[in-house]
Design a protein around this motif. Sequence first.
Motif, PDB file in Angstrom:
ATOM      1  N   ALA A  52      13.464   9.203  23.058  1.00  0.00           N
ATOM      2  CA  ALA A  52      14.392   8.686  22.048  1.00  0.00           C
ATOM      3  C   ALA A  52      15.603   9.604  21.902  1.00  0.00           C
ATOM      4  O   ALA A  52      16.735   9.135  21.756  1.00  0.00           O
ATOM      5  CB  ALA A  52      13.678   8.523  20.711  1.00  0.00           C
ATOM      6  N   THR A  53      15.375  10.905  21.965  1.00  0.00           N
ATOM      7  CA  THR A  53      16.475  11.866  21.863  1.00  0.00           C
ATOM      8  C   THR A  53      17.417  11.720  23.045  1.00  0.00           C
ATOM      9  O   THR A  53      18.646  11.746  22.888  1.00  0.00           O
ATOM     10  CB  THR A  53      15.932  13.309  21.789  1.00  0.00           C
ATOM     11  OG1 THR A  53      15.069  13.410  20.652  1.00  0.00           O
ATOM     12  CG2 THR A  53      17.054  14.314  21.673  1.00  0.00           C
ATOM     13  N   ILE A  54      16.866  11.546  24.247  1.00  0.00           N
ATOM     14  CA  ILE A  54      17.700  11.346  25.437  1.00  0.00           C
ATOM     15  C   ILE A  54      18.545  10.094  25.287  1.00  0.00           C
ATOM     16  O   ILE A  54      19.748  10.095  25.587  1.00  0.00           O
ATOM     17  CB  ILE A  54      16.825  11.277  26.707  1.00  0.00           C
ATOM     18  CG1 ILE A  54      16.232  12.659  27.000  1.00  0.00           C
ATOM     19  CG2 ILE A  54      17.625  10.775  27.906  1.00  0.00           C
ATOM     20  CD1 ILE A  54      15.184  12.654  28.094  1.00  0.00           C
ATOM     21  N   ASP A  55      17.948   9.004  24.812  1.00  0.00           N
ATOM     22  CA  ASP A  55      18.703   7.759  24.600  1.00  0.00           C
ATOM     23  C   ASP A  55      19.814   7.950  23.573  1.00  0.00           C
ATOM     24  O   ASP A  55      20.931   7.462  23.759  1.00  0.00           O
ATOM     25  CB  ASP A  55      17.767   6.632  24.155  1.00  0.00           C
ATOM     26  CG  ASP A  55      16.833   6.162  25.260  1.00  0.00           C
ATOM     27  OD1 ASP A  55      17.113   6.463  26.438  1.00  0.00           O
ATOM     28  OD2 ASP A  55      15.823   5.511  24.938  1.00  0.00           O
ATOM     29  N   LEU A  56      19.525   8.672  22.506  1.00  0.00           N
ATOM     30  CA  LEU A  56      20.524   8.931  21.472  1.00  0.00           C
ATOM     31  C   LEU A  56      21.690   9.741  22.030  1.00  0.00           C
ATOM     32  O   LEU A  56      22.856   9.404  21.817  1.00  0.00           O
ATOM     33  CB  LEU A  56      19.890   9.679  20.295  1.00  0.00           C
ATOM     34  CG  LEU A  56      20.880  10.143  19.237  1.00  0.00           C
ATOM     35  CD1 LEU A  56      21.108   9.029  18.231  1.00  0.00           C
ATOM     36  CD2 LEU A  56      20.399  11.389  18.559  1.00  0.00           C
ATOM     37  N   VAL A  57      21.378  10.800  22.765  1.00  0.00           N
ATOM     38  CA  VAL A  57      22.428  11.647  23.334  1.00  0.00           C
ATOM     39  C   VAL A  57      23.240  10.863  24.362  1.00  0.00           C
ATOM     40  O   VAL A  57      24.464  11.002  24.426  1.00  0.00           O
ATOM     41  CB  VAL A  57      21.827  12.935  23.941  1.00  0.00           C
ATOM     42  CG1 VAL A  57      22.886  13.739  24.685  1.00  0.00           C
ATOM     43  CG2 VAL A  57      21.182  13.788  22.857  1.00  0.00           C
ATOM     44  N   GLN A  58      22.573  10.001  25.133  1.00  0.00           N
ATOM     45  CA  GLN A  58      23.294   9.176  26.109  1.00  0.00           C
ATOM     46  C   GLN A  58      24.307   8.284  25.400  1.00  0.00           C
ATOM     47  O   GLN A  58      25.438   8.126  25.857  1.00  0.00           O
ATOM     48  CB  GLN A  58      22.310   8.325  26.924  1.00  0.00           C
ATOM     49  CG  GLN A  58      22.954   7.583  28.075  1.00  0.00           C
ATOM     50  CD  GLN A  58      23.413   8.541  29.170  1.00  0.00           C
ATOM     51  OE1 GLN A  58      22.612   9.260  29.745  1.00  0.00           O
ATOM     52  NE2 GLN A  58      24.694   8.543  29.468  1.00  0.00           N
ATOM     53  N   GLY A  59      23.930   7.724  24.279  1.00  0.00           N
ATOM     54  CA  GLY A  59      24.861   6.910  23.494  1.00  0.00           C
ATOM     55  C   GLY A  59      26.025   7.736  22.965  1.00  0.00           C
ATOM     56  O   GLY A  59      27.175   7.275  22.949  1.00  0.00           O
ATOM     57  N   GLN A  60      25.739   8.963  22.540  1.00  0.00           N
ATOM     58  CA  GLN A  60      26.798   9.829  22.029  1.00  0.00           C
ATOM     59  C   GLN A  60      27.731  10.296  23.141  1.00  0.00           C
ATOM     60  O   GLN A  60      28.921  10.516  22.908  1.00  0.00           O
ATOM     61  CB  GLN A  60      26.212  11.023  21.273  1.00  0.00           C
ATOM     62  CG  GLN A  60      25.468  10.640  20.025  1.00  0.00           C
ATOM     63  CD  GLN A  60      26.349   9.922  19.006  1.00  0.00           C
ATOM     64  OE1 GLN A  60      27.507   9.619  19.213  1.00  0.00           O
ATOM     65  NE2 GLN A  60      25.766   9.625  17.869  1.00  0.00           N
ATOM     66  N   VAL A  61      27.207  10.451  24.358  1.00  0.00           N
ATOM     67  CA  VAL A  61      28.064  10.769  25.505  1.00  0.00           C
ATOM     68  C   VAL A  61      29.062   9.631  25.714  1.00  0.00           C
ATOM     69  O   VAL A  61      30.255   9.859  25.925  1.00  0.00           O
ATOM     70  CB  VAL A  61      27.230  11.019  26.787  1.00  0.00           C
ATOM     71  CG1 VAL A  61      28.106  11.017  28.034  1.00  0.00           C
ATOM     72  CG2 VAL A  61      26.462  12.320  26.678  1.00  0.00           C
TER      73      VAL A  61
END
Length: 99
Positions: A43-52
């Motif tokens: 979930a953290t990876i998905d969140l950071v990907q969205g923020q990228v």
Amino acid sequence: MNEKGFTLIEMMIVLLIISVLMLIALPNMTKNNSLVKSLGCEATIDLVQGQVGAYEAEKNTIPTVEQLFTEGYIDTKECPNKQPILIDSEGNVSVSPVE
């Protein structure tokens, strides 16, 4: 005399039942804890990907993890299992492999 209370045998039976329940519950809780951390990292990876993607849309450049953190896009630089988050030159988010 009519005294009310628990006998020693009754108390021992209650303690035995509680002990058996703890023996059943504790292994399941530790197993689920590692699963929760794994799902939390995804979930953290998905969140950071969205923020990228948001950073790239606003600034027209691919950010580093440090830039996302210092500018308030993300609030952590690592997964719940303490693996550092990485962003490659194409903007793909991953975690550092476990050593």
